[in-house]
Design a protein around this motif. Structure first.
Motif, PDB file in Angstrom:
ATOM      1  N   PHE A   2       0.837  -1.206   0.000  1.00 40.27           N
ATOM      2  CA  PHE A   2       0.000   0.000   0.000  1.00 40.27           C
ATOM      3  C   PHE A   2       0.873   1.257   0.000  1.00 40.27           C
ATOM      4  O   PHE A   2       0.625   2.192  -0.779  1.00 40.27           O
ATOM      5  N   CYS A   3       1.889   1.274   0.857  1.00 40.55           N
ATOM      6  CA  CYS A   3       2.782   2.439   0.929  1.00 40.55           C
ATOM      7  C   CYS A   3       3.537   2.640  -0.383  1.00 40.55           C
ATOM      8  O   CYS A   3       3.659   3.769  -0.877  1.00 40.55           O
ATOM      9  N   LEU A   4       4.032   1.547  -0.962  1.00 38.99           N
ATOM     10  CA  LEU A   4       4.760   1.649  -2.226  1.00 38.99           C
ATOM     11  C   LEU A   4       3.844   2.115  -3.359  1.00 38.99           C
ATOM     12  O   LEU A   4       4.270   2.872  -4.238  1.00 38.99           O
ATOM     13  N   THR A   5       2.592   1.666  -3.326  1.00 36.58           N
ATOM     14  CA  THR A   5       1.628   2.095  -4.350  1.00 36.58           C
ATOM     15  C   THR A   5       1.368   3.588  -4.248  1.00 36.58           C
ATOM     16  O   THR A   5       1.324   4.293  -5.271  1.00 36.58           O
ATOM     17  N   ILE A   6       1.198   4.098  -3.026  1.00 32.65           N
ATOM     18  CA  ILE A   6       0.986   5.534  -2.829  1.00 32.65           C
ATOM     19  C   ILE A   6       2.192   6.327  -3.318  1.00 32.65           C
ATOM     20  O   ILE A   6       2.054   7.344  -4.012  1.00 32.65           O
ATOM     21  N   VAL A   7       3.394   5.854  -2.958  1.00 32.70           N
ATOM     22  CA  VAL A   7       4.621   6.537  -3.391  1.00 32.70           C
ATOM     23  C   VAL A   7       4.708   6.545  -4.916  1.00 32.70           C
ATOM     24  O   VAL A   7       5.064   7.564  -5.529  1.00 32.70           O
ATOM     25  N   LEU A  61      -3.791   1.469 -13.741  1.00 37.33           N
ATOM     26  CA  LEU A  61      -2.873   0.351 -13.968  1.00 37.33           C
ATOM     27  C   LEU A  61      -2.057   0.028 -12.725  1.00 37.33           C
ATOM     28  O   LEU A  61      -1.818  -1.145 -12.408  1.00 37.33           O
ATOM     29  N   ILE A  62      -1.609   1.071 -12.017  1.00 37.99           N
ATOM     30  CA  ILE A  62      -0.838   0.859 -10.792  1.00 37.99           C
ATOM     31  C   ILE A  62      -1.677   0.123  -9.742  1.00 37.99           C
ATOM     32  O   ILE A  62      -1.218  -0.832  -9.105  1.00 37.99           O
ATOM     33  N   ILE A  63      -2.930   0.561  -9.566  1.00 33.42           N
ATOM     34  CA  ILE A  63      -3.803  -0.061  -8.567  1.00 33.42           C
ATOM     35  C   ILE A  63      -4.131  -1.497  -8.946  1.00 33.42           C
ATOM     36  O   ILE A  63      -4.074  -2.409  -8.102  1.00 33.42           O
ATOM     37  N   ILE A  64      -4.469  -1.717 -10.224  1.00 31.19           N
ATOM     38  CA  ILE A  64      -4.796  -3.076 -10.670  1.00 31.19           C
ATOM     39  C   ILE A  64      -3.592  -3.999 -10.517  1.00 31.19           C
ATOM     40  O   ILE A  64      -3.716  -5.143 -10.063  1.00 31.19           O
ATOM     41  N   THR A 122      -1.032  -8.712  -5.005  1.00 31.01           N
ATOM     42  CA  THR A 122      -1.457  -9.079  -3.656  1.00 31.01           C
ATOM     43  C   THR A 122      -2.260 -10.373  -3.663  1.00 31.01           C
ATOM     44  O   THR A 122      -2.057 -11.259  -2.819  1.00 31.01           O
ATOM     45  N   MET A 123      -3.181 -10.501  -4.622  1.00 34.42           N
ATOM     46  CA  MET A 123      -3.992 -11.716  -4.717  1.00 34.42           C
ATOM     47  C   MET A 123      -3.122 -12.929  -5.050  1.00 34.42           C
ATOM     48  O   MET A 123      -3.333 -14.026  -4.513  1.00 34.42           O
ATOM     49  N   ALA A 124      -2.139 -12.730  -5.935  1.00 34.07           N
ATOM     50  CA  ALA A 124      -1.248 -13.830  -6.304  1.00 34.07           C
ATOM     51  C   ALA A 124      -0.437 -14.289  -5.095  1.00 34.07           C
ATOM     52  O   ALA A 124      -0.295 -15.500  -4.841  1.00 34.07           O
TER      53      ALA A 124
END
Length: 218
Positions: free
Chosen positions: A33-38, A170-173, A179-181
Motif C-alpha cells: 500500500f505504501c509503495l503504491t501511494i509513493v 494500472l498501478i492499482i490493478i 497481492t492476490m497472487a
C-alpha cells in the motif's frame, strides 16, 4: 490424566498457520500500500512536470510573436496569440501585463477578455482550494531584448489528473493482482509446508503416554 492432555490438533494447526499467514500478509499489504501511494505520487509529479515543460515549450514558440505585437501596439495580433494559448487543452487561463504591472489582457479556455474590468493588475496567487498551478514568463522584444511585460499561464490539477488516471488505474490493478497472487501462493505453501508438518507433530505428541514419562531417562 491422558484424557486431560488430549490435544485437538486440527484447530491448533489451523490457528498457528492462520496467525502466521495473517501476520505475513498484513505486513506485505502495508508495504504494498505504501509503495503504491509513493508510486502514484511520483507518477503525478512526473506528469505535472511534463505539463510544465509543454507550457514552457509553448511559451518559447509564441513569446517572440507576442512581444513584437505588444511593442508594435498590434493588439489584434496580440489578442489572437493569447487566445491561441488559452485554447490549449492543458491551459485554463492566461494573463498578460505590461512592464508597469498593469493587466492589459486576459483569456480563459472559454473567452478572451480584451478590456479587463480590473485594469490594475493584481498578482494572482493560485488558491489551494482551486488546485491551480501557474507558469510565469517575461515578454521580451525579440530584436532589442527589452522586457516589455510579463505573462502568467494557469493550469489546474484536473489537467494533470486527466493524464494520470489511466496510469493510476494500472498501478492499482497491478498492486491488487500481485497481492492476490501472493495470497494464493502463501496459502498453498503454508498448508503444504506448515500445516501438514504441524499436524504430524501433533499426532505424534498425542500418541505419547504421559503416564510413563517419569520412566524415561534423558
Amino acid at each position: 490424566m491422558t484424557s486431560d492432555l488430549v490435544i485437538d490438533h486440527l484447530p491448533l494447526k489451523k490457528s498457528i498457520a492462520s496467525r502466521l499467514f495473517g501476520i505475513v500478509f498484513s505486513i506485505y499489504f502495508i508495504v504494498t500500500f505504501c509503495l503504491t501511494i509513493v508510486q502514484m505520487v511520483a507518477e503525478y509529479n512526473h506528469t505535472k512536470n511534463e505539463i510544465f515543460r509543454e507550457v514552457k515549450l509553448l511559451v518559447s514558440t509564441i513569446e517572440p510573436i507576442l512581444g513584437k505585437s505588444i511593442w508594435d501596439i498590434d493588439m489584434p495580433r496580440a489578442y489572437s496569440v493569447v487566445d491561441i494559448i488559452s485554447k490549449q487543452s492543458i491551459v485554463e487561463s492566461v494573463e498578460i501585463e505590461d512592464e508597469k504591472g498593469t493587466l492589459i489582457m486576459s483569456a480563459t479556455d472559454k473567452a478572451l477578455d480584451r478590456q479587463p474590468a480590473n485594469n490594475k493588475y493584481q498578482k494572482h496567487i493560485p488558491d489551494l482550494n482551486r488546485n491551480k498551478y501557474l507558469y510565469e514568463f517575461e515578454i521580451i522584444h525579440p530584436n532589442i531584448q527589452t522586457k516589455i511585460g510579463k505573462g502568467t499561464i494557469y493550469f489546474s490539477q484536473d489537467a494533470v489528473l486527466q493524464r494520470v488516471k489511466y496510469g493510476f488505474a494500472l498501478i492499482i490493478i497491478s498492486s491488487l493482482l500481485k497481492t492476490m497472487a501472493l495470497w494464493g501462493i502463501f496459502l498453498i505453501v503454508s498448508r503444504r509446508l506448515l500445516a501438514k508438518p504441524l499436524g504430524q507433530l501433533i499426532e505424534i505428541i498425542e500418541q505419547i503416554n504421559f503416564e510413563n514419562l517419569e520412566k524415561l531417562s534423558v
